[in-house]
Design a protein around this motif. Structure first.
Motif, PDB file in Angstrom:
ATOM      1  N   VAL A 164      37.679  38.166  46.334  1.00 35.77           N
ATOM      2  CA  VAL A 164      38.558  38.901  46.990  1.00 35.77           C
ATOM      3  C   VAL A 164      39.060  40.916  47.048  1.00 35.77           C
ATOM      4  CG1 VAL A 164      41.045  40.420  46.029  1.00 35.77           C
ATOM      5  CG2 VAL A 164      41.479  37.933  45.232  1.00 35.77           C
ATOM      6  N   LEU A 192      45.519  42.710  49.815  1.00 37.73           N
ATOM      7  CA  LEU A 192      44.508  41.560  48.760  1.00 37.73           C
ATOM      8  C   LEU A 192      44.311  40.941  49.559  1.00 37.73           C
ATOM      9  CD1 LEU A 192      46.400  41.803  45.414  1.00 37.73           C
ATOM     10  CD2 LEU A 192      44.247  42.989  45.795  1.00 37.73           C
ATOM     11  N   ILE A 205      40.116  35.596  34.742  1.00 35.32           N
ATOM     12  CA  ILE A 205      39.685  36.716  35.159  1.00 35.32           C
ATOM     13  C   ILE A 205      41.223  37.938  34.844  1.00 35.32           C
ATOM     14  CG2 ILE A 205      39.884  38.805  37.360  1.00 35.32           C
ATOM     15  CD1 ILE A 205      38.908  35.805  38.745  1.00 35.32           C
ATOM     16  N   PHE A 222      43.850  40.497  34.511  1.00 34.43           N
ATOM     17  CA  PHE A 222      44.394  41.387  35.065  1.00 34.43           C
ATOM     18  C   PHE A 222      44.763  43.194  34.503  1.00 34.43           C
ATOM     19  CE2 PHE A 222      48.315  43.766  36.421  1.00 34.43           C
ATOM     20  CZ  PHE A 222      48.686  44.113  37.295  1.00 34.43           C
ATOM     21  N   ASP A 260      44.285  48.267  38.100  1.00 34.71           N
ATOM     22  CA  ASP A 260      43.974  47.391  39.257  1.00 34.71           C
ATOM     23  C   ASP A 260      44.504  47.773  40.391  1.00 34.71           C
ATOM     24  OD1 ASP A 260      42.083  46.495  37.554  1.00 34.71           O
ATOM     25  OD2 ASP A 260      43.303  44.413  37.670  1.00 34.71           O
ATOM     26  N   GLY A 296      39.269  44.573  40.156  1.00 38.85           N
ATOM     27  CA  GLY A 296      38.994  43.679  38.937  1.00 38.85           C
ATOM     28  C   GLY A 296      37.674  44.115  38.393  1.00 38.85           C
ATOM     29  N   ALA A 301      36.487  40.070  32.974  1.00 40.64           N
ATOM     30  CA  ALA A 301      36.067  37.746  33.732  1.00 40.64           C
ATOM     31  C   ALA A 301      35.044  37.211  31.927  1.00 40.64           C
ATOM     32  CB  ALA A 301      36.000  37.774  34.933  1.00 40.64           C
ATOM     33  N   TYR A 354      36.669  39.868  41.229  1.00 38.18           N
ATOM     34  CA  TYR A 354      38.377  38.974  40.772  1.00 38.18           C
ATOM     35  C   TYR A 354      37.584  38.350  41.954  1.00 38.18           C
ATOM     36  CZ  TYR A 354      42.664  41.959  40.545  1.00 38.18           C
ATOM     37  OH  TYR A 354      43.840  42.408  39.671  1.00 38.18           O
ATOM     38  N   LEU A 408      43.675  32.824  41.676  1.00 40.51           N
ATOM     39  CA  LEU A 408      42.936  33.516  42.351  1.00 40.51           C
ATOM     40  C   LEU A 408      43.594  34.234  44.053  1.00 40.51           C
ATOM     41  CD1 LEU A 408      40.681  35.478  42.629  1.00 40.51           C
ATOM     42  CD2 LEU A 408      39.319  33.456  43.585  1.00 40.51           C
ATOM     43  N   VAL A 413      46.602  36.145  43.953  1.00 35.41           N
ATOM     44  CA  VAL A 413      46.614  37.691  43.760  1.00 35.41           C
ATOM     45  C   VAL A 413      47.493  38.652  43.968  1.00 35.41           C
ATOM     46  CG1 VAL A 413      45.170  38.173  44.987  1.00 35.41           C
ATOM     47  CG2 VAL A 413      45.156  39.310  43.218  1.00 35.41           C
ATOM     48  N   HIS A 426      49.741  40.836  41.351  1.00 29.85           N
ATOM     49  CA  HIS A 426      50.043  42.779  41.419  1.00 29.85           C
ATOM     50  C   HIS A 426      51.537  42.909  41.755  1.00 29.85           C
ATOM     51  CE1 HIS A 426      46.033  44.732  42.128  1.00 29.85           C
ATOM     52  NE2 HIS A 426      45.460  43.844  41.865  1.00 29.85           N
ATOM     53  N   ILE A 472      44.427  35.740  35.471  1.00 29.31           N
ATOM     54  CA  ILE A 472      43.904  35.791  37.045  1.00 29.31           C
ATOM     55  C   ILE A 472      43.363  34.332  37.165  1.00 29.31           C
ATOM     56  CG2 ILE A 472      43.486  35.963  40.110  1.00 29.31           C
ATOM     57  CD1 ILE A 472      44.081  38.608  39.095  1.00 29.31           C
TER      58      ILE A 472
END
Length: 326
Positions: A7, A18, A40, A42, A46, A63, A66, A96, A303, A306, A310, A324
């Motif tokens: 991303v 994004l 991942i 969040f 972010d 990000g 992870a 990300y 992914l 994403v 948000h 994610i």
């Protein structure tokens, strides 16, 4: 070279900026490991970076944390080996992605019994709670704490962990709908900060006793009033700015309100040294294993979705942690 999906944002703005791109990823350089990311984390920061509130050089990834499996290592990767389950939260932005090269000294091994999603969603928030209750102030049995945003990600972890250590916690929330979550996290009382007299409500809940430590992640809207809730020689910790940056505070005010201590710490300096980072992470993983720290994963997003993650976070539609999944 390996292929990866990542991303990237070329401009700041709403969730639509994004973009998921496919690109080549070079083999890990000396001191790096290539991690196939399985989950991942969040974090609300972010969204601040995406909108430009915390500016980053563009274009940029996003990000911080992870978890996954090491697929390749460069030379001088230390004790990191292929096949190892690892997690990170302090390797710079760019988590990300489904594949990433990460400095080996920024990785921690995930213990057996802790799954990838738990590691990915708890490491950043959990390490924030860890330094707050272990290093900024070492919470002890009997401490009275005031935790702002106690229904939030860090707030719930901090509250549960501090309660397990024997502290008494009063939590605040700006939403009446979150009172139950504040109490479920272990708080002895919930106070609503949308009432301008909330410090009075805090003192009523404690029988007039003020807090040994106030943990304030809200900033602008609560910082000054937080000073009125700290006991003499108490500590006010402003570690976030959900409502905006805290206003300047005259040192003489700290004197008049009880010879208070004031600090503005953050998670990254506390974990800049690799050895200390791994020590702190081991402390967090032990707390998870004991059940003192847990995560409620409310929503999972691919992914490619994403932007939806948000948007859900900013519209307060997400209950529990967001993960994610590459």
């Amino acid at each position: 070279m390996a292929k990866r999906r990542v991303v990237v944002i070329d401009e700041v703005g709403g969730p639509s900026v994004l973009k998921v791109r496919e690109e080549n990823l070079a083999p890990p350089a000396p001191g790096e490991a290539q991690v196939r990311q399985r989950a991942i984390g969040f974090n609300f920061i972010d969204t601040y970076q995406r909108k430009g509130l915390y500016p980053l050089p563009l274009p940029t990834g996003l990000g911080f944390e992870a978890a996954g499996v090491v697929e390749a290592v460069g030379s001088d990767a230390g004790d990191i080996v292929v096949g190892q389950r690892v997690a990170y939260m302090n390797a710079g932005v760019g988590a990300y992605a489904d594949l990433r090269n990460v400095p080996a000294d920024k990785l921690v091994t995930i213990p057996d019994g802790i799954d990838d999603e738990t590691a990915a969603t708890l490491l950043f928030k959990g390490m924030t709670a860890q330094y707050l209750i272990r290093r900024t102030h070492r919470v002890a049995s009997g401490d009275l704490l005031l935790v702002h945003s106690a229904a939030g990600g860090v707030g719930q972890i901090l509250t549960r962990w501090a309660t397990a250590l024997g502290a008494r916690v009063v939590g605040t929330t700006s939403s009446p709908k979150k009172r139950d979550a504040v109490l479920a996290a272990g708080c002895i009382a919930a106070v609503e900060t949308n009432d301008p007299d909330w410090p009075k409500a805090f003192l009523e809940a404690t029988g007039g006793e003020k807090a040994r430590v106030v943990y304030d992640a809200v900033g602008k809207d609560t910082a000054l009033a937080s000073l009125d809730c700290a006991a003499p020689f108490g500590l006010v910790v402003i570690y976030g700015s959900a409502s905006g940056k805290a206003p300047p505070i005259d040192p003489e005010m700290l004197n008049k309100k009880g010879c208070l201590y004031l600090t503005r710490p953050s998670v990254f300096p506390h974990n800049a040294d690799p050895a200390i980072f791994r020590e702190n992470a081991a402390d967090l993983f032990e707390a998870i294993a004991k059940g003192h720290v847990a995560v409620d994963i409310g929503q999972r997003f691919a992914l490619e979705k994403v932007a939806d993650a948000h948007q859900a976070a900013e519209e307060r539609r997400a209950s529990g942690a967001i993960v994610i999944v590459p």
